[in-house]
Design a protein around this motif. Structure first.
Motif, mmCIF file in Angstrom:
data_model
loop_
_atom_site.group_PDB
_atom_site.id
_atom_site.type_symbol
_atom_site.label_atom_id
_atom_site.label_comp_id
_atom_site.label_asym_id
_atom_site.label_seq_id
_atom_site.Cartn_x
_atom_site.Cartn_y
_atom_site.Cartn_z
ATOM 1 N N UNK A 86 0.800 -1.050 -0.167
ATOM 2 C CA UNK A 86 0.036 -0.083 -0.009
ATOM 3 C C UNK A 86 0.792 1.334 0.024
ATOM 4 N N UNK A 87 1.872 1.223 0.796
ATOM 5 C CA UNK A 87 3.018 2.222 0.968
ATOM 6 C C UNK A 87 3.484 2.686 -0.538
ATOM 7 N N UNK A 88 3.874 1.548 -1.073
ATOM 8 C CA UNK A 88 4.568 1.660 -2.592
ATOM 9 C C UNK A 88 3.515 2.319 -3.420
ATOM 10 N N UNK A 89 2.564 1.728 -3.308
ATOM 11 C CA UNK A 89 1.494 2.057 -4.456
ATOM 12 C C UNK A 89 0.872 3.629 -4.334
ATOM 13 N N UNK A 90 0.789 3.901 -3.206
ATOM 14 C CA UNK A 90 0.528 5.337 -2.756
ATOM 15 C C UNK A 90 1.532 6.637 -2.887
ATOM 16 N N UNK A 91 2.523 6.156 -2.478
ATOM 17 C CA UNK A 91 3.758 7.044 -2.378
ATOM 18 C C UNK A 91 4.371 7.065 -3.446
ATOM 19 N N UNK A 92 4.849 6.107 -4.141
ATOM 20 C CA UNK A 92 6.030 5.876 -5.239
ATOM 21 C C UNK A 92 5.638 5.757 -6.560
ATOM 22 N N UNK A 93 4.425 6.186 -7.088
ATOM 23 C CA UNK A 93 4.057 6.262 -8.351
ATOM 24 C C UNK A 93 5.115 6.993 -9.328
ATOM 25 N N UNK A 94 5.666 6.064 -10.334
ATOM 26 C CA UNK A 94 6.723 6.710 -11.172
ATOM 27 C C UNK A 94 7.973 5.984 -10.859
ATOM 28 N N UNK A 95 8.130 5.360 -9.666
ATOM 29 C CA UNK A 95 9.272 4.617 -9.363
ATOM 30 C C UNK A 95 9.423 3.257 -9.914
ATOM 31 N N UNK A 96 10.479 2.671 -9.928
ATOM 32 C CA UNK A 96 10.818 1.124 -9.869
ATOM 33 C C UNK A 96 11.152 0.883 -8.756
ATOM 34 N N UNK A 97 10.486 -0.480 -8.348
ATOM 35 C CA UNK A 97 10.832 -1.043 -6.969
ATOM 36 C C UNK A 97 11.256 -2.510 -7.111
ATOM 37 N N UNK A 98 12.332 -2.699 -6.511
ATOM 38 C CA UNK A 98 12.771 -4.213 -6.729
ATOM 39 C C UNK A 98 13.175 -4.656 -5.384
ATOM 40 N N UNK A 99 12.498 -5.948 -5.113
ATOM 41 C CA UNK A 99 12.596 -6.558 -3.799
ATOM 42 C C UNK A 99 13.141 -7.729 -3.858
ATOM 43 N N UNK A 100 13.990 -8.249 -3.087
ATOM 44 C CA UNK A 100 14.544 -9.490 -3.039
ATOM 45 C C UNK A 100 13.805 -10.244 -1.905
ATOM 46 N N UNK A 101 13.370 -11.413 -2.277
ATOM 47 C CA UNK A 101 12.729 -12.172 -0.994
ATOM 48 C C UNK A 101 13.030 -13.750 -1.121
ATOM 49 N N UNK A 102 13.274 -14.334 0.007
ATOM 50 C CA UNK A 102 13.288 -15.868 0.138
ATOM 51 C C UNK A 102 11.941 -16.510 0.460
ATOM 52 N N UNK A 103 10.968 -15.791 0.431
ATOM 53 C CA UNK A 103 9.576 -16.498 0.824
ATOM 54 C C UNK A 103 8.868 -16.395 -0.530
ATOM 55 N N UNK A 104 8.264 -17.441 -0.908
ATOM 56 C CA UNK A 104 7.553 -17.101 -1.913
ATOM 57 C C UNK A 104 6.335 -16.493 -1.844
ATOM 58 N N UNK A 105 5.718 -16.436 -0.742
ATOM 59 C CA UNK A 105 4.294 -16.132 -0.400
ATOM 60 C C UNK A 105 4.205 -14.777 -0.052
ATOM 61 N N UNK A 106 5.241 -14.424 0.866
ATOM 62 C CA UNK A 106 4.896 -13.162 1.513
ATOM 63 C C UNK A 106 4.868 -11.852 0.406
ATOM 64 N N UNK A 107 5.739 -12.052 -0.682
ATOM 65 C CA UNK A 107 5.520 -10.621 -1.547
ATOM 66 C C UNK A 107 4.123 -10.784 -2.307
ATOM 67 N N UNK A 108 3.236 -11.784 -2.163
ATOM 68 C CA UNK A 108 1.949 -11.880 -3.097
ATOM 69 C C UNK A 108 1.208 -11.163 -2.204
ATOM 70 N N UNK A 109 1.362 -10.983 -0.773
ATOM 71 C CA UNK A 109 0.522 -10.140 -0.060
ATOM 72 C C UNK A 109 0.766 -8.739 -0.236
#
Length: 414
Positions: A351-374
């Protein structure tokens, strides 16, 4: 007085063993560079830029040919490599005793002096060896016995910080011997003084920045910066500073070390550096103690006044620029009980990324296959990588207005 050789010291057989290592010894200019799995194409490009000729990419590394200059340059300038290994021997084997004889035949005293400390490490893939520890000991014995034969002395062993690290890698029927030209792993840049519990290695951090497509001059934010690893790697890239500029390398201990060539290569790298200046690179962390660690690391790297740091909850940050690139390594619940807490936090992150970072490219590394889907965001790219032994995904989110997945409407009362 030099110690006399032991009466029980084993001797090389008078008759050559049927499997002679000389038949399959690879040229000294043949090398293998290791790296985190998933970053092999980036490593290939770096090795070519260093003057090497690529032979073949393998999982977690690249085979290549290099002269002395390319070997030095690869160690000094590669942001991705973990080690640069020089191949010095290869042979087939049938029994474990063949391995000792093969190692004994190699001309170790021609490569380094008896005054240098050594350590032997062994790796294997599908090899039917009873004990890697036993094989490690036998290779160490062979090296020392060869020195005794030629010099009546033997090198000392230092398992913590050897001058000459020796590696042997086994397949089911063959062994390859290497001299490590790097020494300490190349992700140890030589100036970092602090680490946080969730720090990623410097070469993986550099790989994330390269894979993200971030360009120096574009604003970069790591809102969960930890000890500042991603920030420092970004500054090095922006100022074109060689990652190995502040450290020592094992190749400096070898007999063929060319000090004049090494001095020239370092001077060439320094000439390519850009002037120190304030960079649009920003970092923050919720923990003040962790931010202090990052400040210490930035200062040690010479970037105290180059990168902007602050103590802040990531979800309370505002973008430092209208557009930019966000690269971060958020927590992903490696400890028991964390996943439940993070299941509530990841939707807030999205929600924070969507509302505040329009126009940005966000890259996140994750070792959990489920959490990023949330997060409720659709990743446009999913790049498989390994963070040590942890299989991860490097996820790209192109943040535009309306990129949050709409929630399903609740059923009407009627």
């Amino acid at each position: 007085m030099k110690p006399q050789p032991s009466q029980s010291s084993p001797r090389r057989p008078k008759k050559p063993h049927p499997v002679r290592p000389e038949r399959d010894v690879l040229p000294p200019a043949s090398h293998f560079a290791t790296c985190p799995r998933g970053l092999e194409p980036l490593l290939e490009a770096e090795l070519i830029a260093a003057g090497a000729q690529i032979v073949r990419a393998l999982p977690a590394g690249v085979l290549f040919m290099a002269d002395a200059a390319a070997e030095m340059r690869a160690n000094l300038t590669s942001r991705i490599a973990t080690r640069i290994l020089r191949k010095v021997g290869f042979t087939r084997y049938q029994k474990e005793e063949h391995i000792y004889r093969a190692a004994l035949e190699l001309p170790w005293p021609s490569w380094f002096g008896v005054d240098k400390t050594i350590a032997v490490k062994v790796g294997a893939q599908n090899a039917s060896l009873k004990s890697l520890n036993f094989i490690t000991l036998k290779i160490k014995d062979a090296i020392c016995d060869r020195f005794r034969e030629e010099t009546r002395e033997r090198p000392s062993v230092d398992t913590e910080a050897p001058d000459v690290p020796v590696y042997a890698f086994f397949t089911p029927d063959a062994v390859t011997f290497y001299l490590d030209t790097s020494g300490a792993p190349l992700f140890k840049r030589g100036f970092k003084t602090e680490a946080s519990a969730a720090s990623i290695k410097e070469n993986l951090a550099a790989g994330l920045l390269m894979l993200s497509g971030w360009e120096p001059g574009t604003p970069l934010l790591d809102p969960m910066c930890g000890a500042g690893t991603i920030l420092i790697e970004a500054a090095d890239m922006a100022l074109n500073r060689a990652p190995g500029r502040a450290r020592h390398f094992a190749f400096e201990h070898y007999r063929d070390f060319d000090a004049a060539l090494w001095k020239r290569i370092k001077a060439e790298a320094r000439a390519l550096e850009k002037p120190l200046r304030k960079l649009p690179i920003f970092g923050s962390d919720l923990d003040r103690w962790v931010v202090d660690k990052a400040r210490n690391n930035l200062a040690a790297a010479g970037y105290a006044d180059v990168i902007e740091l602050k103590v802040s909850d990531a979800l309370e940050l505002t973008p430092p620029a209208p557009v930019g690139t966000l690269v971060t390594n958020p927590p992903y619940g490696e400890r028991l009980g964390e996943a439940e807490d993070l299941a509530d936090w990841y939707p807030q992150l999205g929600d924070w990324l969507k509302k505040g970072f329009s126009g940005w490219d966000a890259w996140i590394i994750s070792g959990d296959p489920l959490l990023p889907k949330l997060m409720g965001l659709k990743a446009s790219r999913r790049i498989p990588l390994f963070n040590g032994m942890i299989e991860t995904r490097f996820l790209h989110y192109k943040l535009i207005a309306g990129s949050m997945r709409p929630l399903k409407p609740a059923p009407s009362a009627g």
